[in-house]
Scaffold this active site. Sequence first.
Site, PDB file in Angstrom:
ATOM      1  N   GLY A  52       0.862  -1.182   0.000  1.00  0.00           N
ATOM      2  CA  GLY A  52       0.000   0.000   0.000  1.00  0.00           C
ATOM      3  C   GLY A  52       0.899   1.232   0.000  1.00  0.00           C
ATOM      4  N   ALA A  53       0.529   2.225  -0.825  1.00  0.00           N
ATOM      5  CA  ALA A  53       1.435   3.349  -1.091  1.00  0.00           C
ATOM      6  C   ALA A  53       1.984   4.024   0.172  1.00  0.00           C
ATOM      7  CB  ALA A  53       0.710   4.358  -1.975  1.00  0.00           C
ATOM      8  N   ARG A  91      10.180  -1.463  -4.929  1.00  0.00           N
ATOM      9  CA  ARG A  91       8.928  -1.406  -5.698  1.00  0.00           C
ATOM     10  C   ARG A  91       8.909  -0.076  -6.457  1.00  0.00           C
ATOM     11  NH1 ARG A  91       3.555  -3.267  -3.130  1.00  0.00           N
ATOM     12  NH2 ARG A  91       3.194  -3.658  -5.338  1.00  0.00           N
ATOM     13  N   GLN A 190      -6.107  -8.317  -2.625  1.00  0.00           N
ATOM     14  CA  GLN A 190      -6.072  -7.363  -1.497  1.00  0.00           C
ATOM     15  C   GLN A 190      -7.477  -6.952  -1.071  1.00  0.00           C
ATOM     16  OE1 GLN A 190      -4.094  -7.163  -4.196  1.00  0.00           O
ATOM     17  NE2 GLN A 190      -2.169  -6.132  -3.773  1.00  0.00           N
ATOM     18  N   ASP A 231      -1.412   5.047  -6.423  1.00  0.00           N
ATOM     19  CA  ASP A 231       0.003   4.786  -6.133  1.00  0.00           C
ATOM     20  C   ASP A 231       0.891   5.900  -6.654  1.00  0.00           C
ATOM     21  OD1 ASP A 231      -1.440   1.973  -6.382  1.00  0.00           O
ATOM     22  OD2 ASP A 231       0.208   1.858  -4.942  1.00  0.00           O
ATOM     23  N   LYS A 242      -3.939   0.062  -8.567  1.00  0.00           N
ATOM     24  CA  LYS A 242      -3.927  -1.395  -8.748  1.00  0.00           C
ATOM     25  C   LYS A 242      -4.581  -1.806 -10.066  1.00  0.00           C
ATOM     26  CE  LYS A 242      -2.342  -3.770  -6.557  1.00  0.00           C
ATOM     27  NZ  LYS A 242      -0.937  -4.209  -6.837  1.00  0.00           N
TER      28      LYS A 242
HETATM   29  O1  MRU Z   1       0.505  -3.746  -4.664  1.00  0.00           O
HETATM   30  P1  MRU Z   1      -0.040  -3.023  -3.475  1.00  0.00           P
HETATM   31  O2  MRU Z   1      -0.974  -3.828  -2.632  1.00  0.00           O
HETATM   32  O3  MRU Z   1       1.007  -2.299  -2.682  1.00  0.00           O
HETATM   33  O4  MRU Z   1      -0.915  -1.941  -4.214  1.00  0.00           O
HETATM   34  C1  MRU Z   1      -1.147  -0.719  -3.747  1.00  0.00           C
HETATM   35  C2  MRU Z   1      -2.548  -0.636  -3.440  1.00  0.00           C
HETATM   36  O5  MRU Z   1      -2.944  -1.067  -2.387  1.00  0.00           O
HETATM   37  C3  MRU Z   1      -3.507  -0.084  -4.358  1.00  0.00           C
HETATM   38  O6  MRU Z   1      -3.092   0.164  -5.612  1.00  0.00           O
HETATM   39  C4  MRU Z   1      -4.235   1.009  -3.663  1.00  0.00           C
HETATM   40  O7  MRU Z   1      -5.439   1.160  -4.264  1.00  0.00           O
HETATM   41  C5  MRU Z   1      -3.476   2.289  -3.650  1.00  0.00           C
HETATM   42  S1  MRU Z   1      -2.297   2.355  -2.429  1.00  0.00           S
HETATM   43  C6  MRU Z   1      -3.187   2.947  -1.156  1.00  0.00           C
END
Ligand code: MRU
Length: 347
Positions: A52-53, A91, A190, A231, A242
């Site tokens: 998550g960002a 990442r 998720q 993100d 996502k």
């Molecule tokens: O790959 P992740 O689980 O780190 O992805 C990020 C996310 O959870 C989503 O893209 C989310 O909608 C944005 S980050 C709060």
Amino acid sequence: MLVNDKSYQTVWMEGTSVFMIQQNLLPFQFEIHECKTYWDTCMAITDMVVRGAGAIGAAAGFAMAQAFLASQSKEKALLIREARQDIESTRPTAKNLFYAVDRVYRAGLISPESAVLEAMRIAREDAQSSKDIGEHGNKLIGKKANILTHCNAGWLAFVDYGTALAPVYLAKRDGKEVFVYVDETRPRSQGARLTAWELKNDGVDHVIIPDNAAASLMAKGKIDMVIVGADRIAANGDVANKIGTLGRAVLAKEFNIPFYVAAPTSTFDMECKSGKEIPIEERSPDEVLYQTGTDANGNLVKVLVASPGSPAYNPAFDVTPAKYISGIITEKGIIKAHHRSIRQLFE
Ligand code: MRU
């Protein structure tokens, strides 16, 4: 947020260790993972123990601080630069990671203690921004609303409160009748695993839907609005989120349903002119080919869910063009997904 009546943040630092909720075990087990070195924290980000960002941004800031605390030798400058590269390679898509590393790196050039203080400040700001996003987003929610969300942009994806889910939590607090349709969000699920767990934990009415159910629900008038996280947001308002978000946005436009993105200013990248410049992470095919769950005895098991030997392609994010976005809910207020409004955020 409260878990079993105890208050938790997703990620925090104590002494020289970074602690985090072990998200890749949820919703089956609730455990805290300790990262003793910056490298342990890098691995935790890469393996999505923390994800998550906002949460990976805070974790990356703490990792940078750990690197400063650990390098006292003559080659300090070199080691720190290598550590920065390692952290930034974990990442590629979430802007928050690069934002936090840069701030902590600059502070660390003064002293390791300044690096730690800056990393902690970033974590505090992340939680406060999420809380403010909740207040602004709550104003968009009527007395009764059916909301669709994708992936997890709840408190687990940030240090606390979350972005897309923060308005939902506050709407419920205010006695509004909110119901959340949770996209399962394959391949890592998720939505089905984390968003559903969070909502259940907080007593918010919800249902998990297969990723391909959104069109039919929208066509039947079951969804009043869509709120997702982000993100990275480009200077022109294009949003990386996502994989699958783009499809929801196109559908929402077709069915005239408001489509909101909730994100703090630390997610905006003014150096990316448009979404075309946002780096999109490609993850292991195994995430598509296998699923993890529990067996009848509650043991975690990984099973193959695809034709043996077939390859898989796994882009983790897609880019939603600004034209599909009704507004972006930030800690400073709700803005248009447009370069002028975005520029004003930073003036
Ligand atoms: O790959 P992740 O689980 O780190 O992805 C990020 C996310 O959870 C989503 O893209 C989310 O909608 C944005 S980050 C709060």
